[in-house]
Enzyme design. Structure first.
Site, PDB file in Angstrom:
ATOM      1  N   VAL A 170       4.541  -5.074   9.759  1.00  0.00           N
ATOM      2  CA  VAL A 170       4.813  -4.436   8.474  1.00  0.00           C
ATOM      3  C   VAL A 170       4.043  -3.129   8.484  1.00  0.00           C
ATOM      4  CG1 VAL A 170       4.689  -4.606   5.957  1.00  0.00           C
ATOM      5  CG2 VAL A 170       4.944  -6.692   7.330  1.00  0.00           C
ATOM      6  N   GLY A 226      -0.135  -4.817  10.956  1.00  0.00           N
ATOM      7  CA  GLY A 226       0.008  -3.725  10.013  1.00  0.00           C
ATOM      8  C   GLY A 226      -0.625  -2.405  10.405  1.00  0.00           C
ATOM      9  N   LYS A 270      -0.199 -10.910   6.805  1.00  0.00           N
ATOM     10  CA  LYS A 270       0.022  -9.485   7.093  1.00  0.00           C
ATOM     11  C   LYS A 270      -1.344  -8.930   7.470  1.00  0.00           C
ATOM     12  CE  LYS A 270       1.701  -5.139   5.026  1.00  0.00           C
ATOM     13  NZ  LYS A 270       0.638  -4.250   5.468  1.00  0.00           N
ATOM     14  N   THR A 290       0.826  -1.207   0.000  1.00  0.00           N
ATOM     15  CA  THR A 290       0.000   0.000   0.000  1.00  0.00           C
ATOM     16  C   THR A 290       0.857   1.252   0.000  1.00  0.00           C
ATOM     17  OG1 THR A 290      -1.731  -1.184   1.199  1.00  0.00           O
ATOM     18  CG2 THR A 290      -1.835   1.222   1.215  1.00  0.00           C
ATOM     19  N   THR A 291       1.800   1.351   0.931  1.00  0.00           N
ATOM     20  CA  THR A 291       2.648   2.538   1.025  1.00  0.00           C
ATOM     21  C   THR A 291       3.482   2.724  -0.241  1.00  0.00           C
ATOM     22  OG1 THR A 291       2.767   2.150   3.400  1.00  0.00           O
ATOM     23  CG2 THR A 291       4.351   3.696   2.486  1.00  0.00           C
ATOM     24  N   TYR A 335      -2.398 -11.021   2.637  1.00  0.00           N
ATOM     25  CA  TYR A 335      -2.367  -9.612   3.051  1.00  0.00           C
ATOM     26  C   TYR A 335      -3.802  -9.181   3.336  1.00  0.00           C
ATOM     27  CZ  TYR A 335      -1.218  -4.567   2.554  1.00  0.00           C
ATOM     28  OH  TYR A 335      -1.058  -3.218   2.741  1.00  0.00           O
ATOM     29  N   SER A 365      -3.577  -6.208   8.517  1.00  0.00           N
ATOM     30  CA  SER A 365      -3.707  -4.746   8.562  1.00  0.00           C
ATOM     31  C   SER A 365      -5.154  -4.360   8.852  1.00  0.00           C
ATOM     32  CB  SER A 365      -3.236  -4.126   7.248  1.00  0.00           C
ATOM     33  OG  SER A 365      -1.861  -4.354   7.069  1.00  0.00           O
ATOM     34  N   SER A 417       4.087   1.468   7.485  1.00  0.00           N
ATOM     35  CA  SER A 417       4.705   2.594   6.795  1.00  0.00           C
ATOM     36  C   SER A 417       5.624   3.405   7.707  1.00  0.00           C
ATOM     37  CB  SER A 417       3.624   3.501   6.202  1.00  0.00           C
ATOM     38  OG  SER A 417       2.767   3.982   7.216  1.00  0.00           O
ATOM     39  N   ASP A 466       0.240   0.459  12.706  1.00  0.00           N
ATOM     40  CA  ASP A 466       1.423   0.835  13.484  1.00  0.00           C
ATOM     41  C   ASP A 466       1.094   1.372  14.874  1.00  0.00           C
ATOM     42  OD1 ASP A 466       2.179   0.331  10.900  1.00  0.00           O
ATOM     43  OD2 ASP A 466       3.477   2.078  10.703  1.00  0.00           O
ATOM     44  N   GLU A 467       0.021   2.161  14.959  1.00  0.00           N
ATOM     45  CA  GLU A 467      -0.319   2.801  16.235  1.00  0.00           C
ATOM     46  C   GLU A 467      -0.900   1.814  17.254  1.00  0.00           C
ATOM     47  OE1 GLU A 467      -3.660   3.928  13.276  1.00  0.00           O
ATOM     48  OE2 GLU A 467      -1.513   3.439  13.256  1.00  0.00           O
TER      49      GLU A 467
END
Length: 288
Positions: A196, A179, A153, A31-32, A123, A155, A198, A181-182
Site C-alpha cells: 500500500v 508501505g 499495513k 496518510t496520502t 496500520y 509502513s 502513494s 515504496d522505495e
C-alpha cells in the site's frame, strides 16, 4: 481530492487507477488521503463514494478508520461495515499513545469489535505516530484478542521486524502489506504479500511490472524498476516531498485535479512541479 472534498472526481479516479495503472485495491482515508485532517463526516462521505464507484471495478476497498478518539474510530468502523467495505485498518493513536502491546491491542480490539464481520488490519506507521511497539511482539496471540485480525499495513523501514513477523507466520494466516515504496522489492524478498503506497497512484503499472518480474524470478528486471522508482523519489525528496507534493504529481500524471492539501500542509510550488515532471518524464523504463 480537495475542493473541500471533491467527490465528483472519484469515479474518474477509480477508472484511471484500474485502466491506466492496473490498480484494483484501494486504501481510503490513510496518510496520502489526509484522512486524519478530515472531519468524521468527510471521511464517511469519501468512504461511501469509493465503495459506490468501486463496485464491480475494484477488488478491495479498505477504509482506514483510525482516530485519536476511540469513539470516533468506533463510529467510523461501524460505518465502514454498513457500506460494505472489504476491510478496515487502524493506526495507533498518537497524542495519548499506547506505551505497550497490551494497551495498543486493547484500543485496536475496541475498534475491531464494532465491525465484527469485517477483516481488520493494523496500520503500523511509527514515523508518524511515534508508537514504536514492534509488530512481531504485537502479533503474539492477537487472533485470540481480535478474531477478525487479517494482517498489517507495515509502513516502516525496520525490515528485521517485518522479517520476524513473516517468519512466525509460517501458516500464512496473516497478510503483510508493505508501505515504504522505495523498499518494496526488499520487503517482497522476505515475504511481504503486497503493498500500500502513494506512488502506486501514478506508478502502479510500473510497480506491477516489478511484481511480475519478481514473481518470474527475474531479479535483474525487478531491480531496474525498483531503482528507477527510487531514483525519482530520491530526486523529489531532496526538493521536499510529502503529501502536498504527491497530490501535485498525481495531478500532472493523471490529469485528475487533486486540489491543494489541507492546512497545515501547503500546496506544492510551481518550481517543484516543473522539476518533478521533468524528472519523471526523463526516466527510461524497461521495455521488456
Amino acid at each position: 481530492p480537495f475542493r473541500q472534498i471533491n467527490l465528483s472526481v472519484i469515479r474518474q479516479y477509480v477508472d484511471y487507477l484500474v485502466s491506466k495503472q492496473n490498480v484494483k485495491n484501494i486504501f481510503v482515508n490513510g496518510t496520502t488521503g489526509e484522512g486524519l485532517a478530515l472531519s468524521v463526516q468527510e471521511r464517511k462521505q469519501l468512504a461511501e463514494e469509493w465503495v459506490r464507484q468501486g463496485k464491480d471495478k475494484l477488488d478491495h476497498v479498505i477504509i482506514h478508520v483510525g482516530a485519536l478518539s476511540l469513539l470516533e474510530s468506533q463510529e467510523l468502523a461501524r460505518h465502514a461495515a454498513a457500506i460494505g467495505a472489504s476491510g478496515i485498518a487502524v493506526m495507533a493513536p498518537f497524542f495519548f499513545k499506547p506505551t505497550n502491546k497490551d494497551e495498543l491491542i486493547a484500543f485496536l480490539r475496541a475498534v475491531a469489535s464494532e465491525a465484527p464481520a469485517v477483516p481488520f488490519y493494523y496500520y503500523h506507521i511509527p514515523p508518524l505516530t511515534g508508537v514504536k511497539i514492534r509488530v512481531e511482539e504485537l502479533l503474539d496471540g492477537i487472533k485470540e484478542q481480535i478474531p477478525t485480525f487479517q494482517g498489517v499495513k507495515f509502513s516502516d523501514t525496520d525490515l528485521l521486524d517485518l522479517a520476524q513477523c513473516i517468519n512466525k507466520n509460517d501458516g500464512e494466516e496473516f497478510v503483510f502489506l508493505y508501505g515504504v515504496d522505495e523498499q518494496l522489492l526488499s520487503a517482497l524478498a522476505i515475504g511481504a504479500n503486497g503493498a500500500v503506497g502513494s506512488t502506486y497512484n501514478y506508478l502502479g503499472q510500473k510497480t506491477n511490472m516489478m511484481l511480475q518480474a519478481f514473481a518470474q524470478h527475474d531479479l535483474a528486471l525487478a531491480r531496474k524498476y525498483q531503482f528507477l522508482t527510487g531514483e525519482f523519489l530520491n530526486f523529489v525528496i531532496k526538493l521536499g516531498f510529502g503529501v502536498a507534493q504527491t497530490k501535485a504529481v498525481m495531478t500532472f500524471v493523471s490529469g485528475i485535479p487533486m486540489g491543494p492539501p489541507r492546512l497545515p500542509l501547503v500546496q506544492a510550488s510551481e518550481e517543484f512541479i516543473t522539476k518533478a515532471k521533468a524528472k519523471l518524464d526523463g526516466i527510461v523504463w524497461p521495455t521488456n
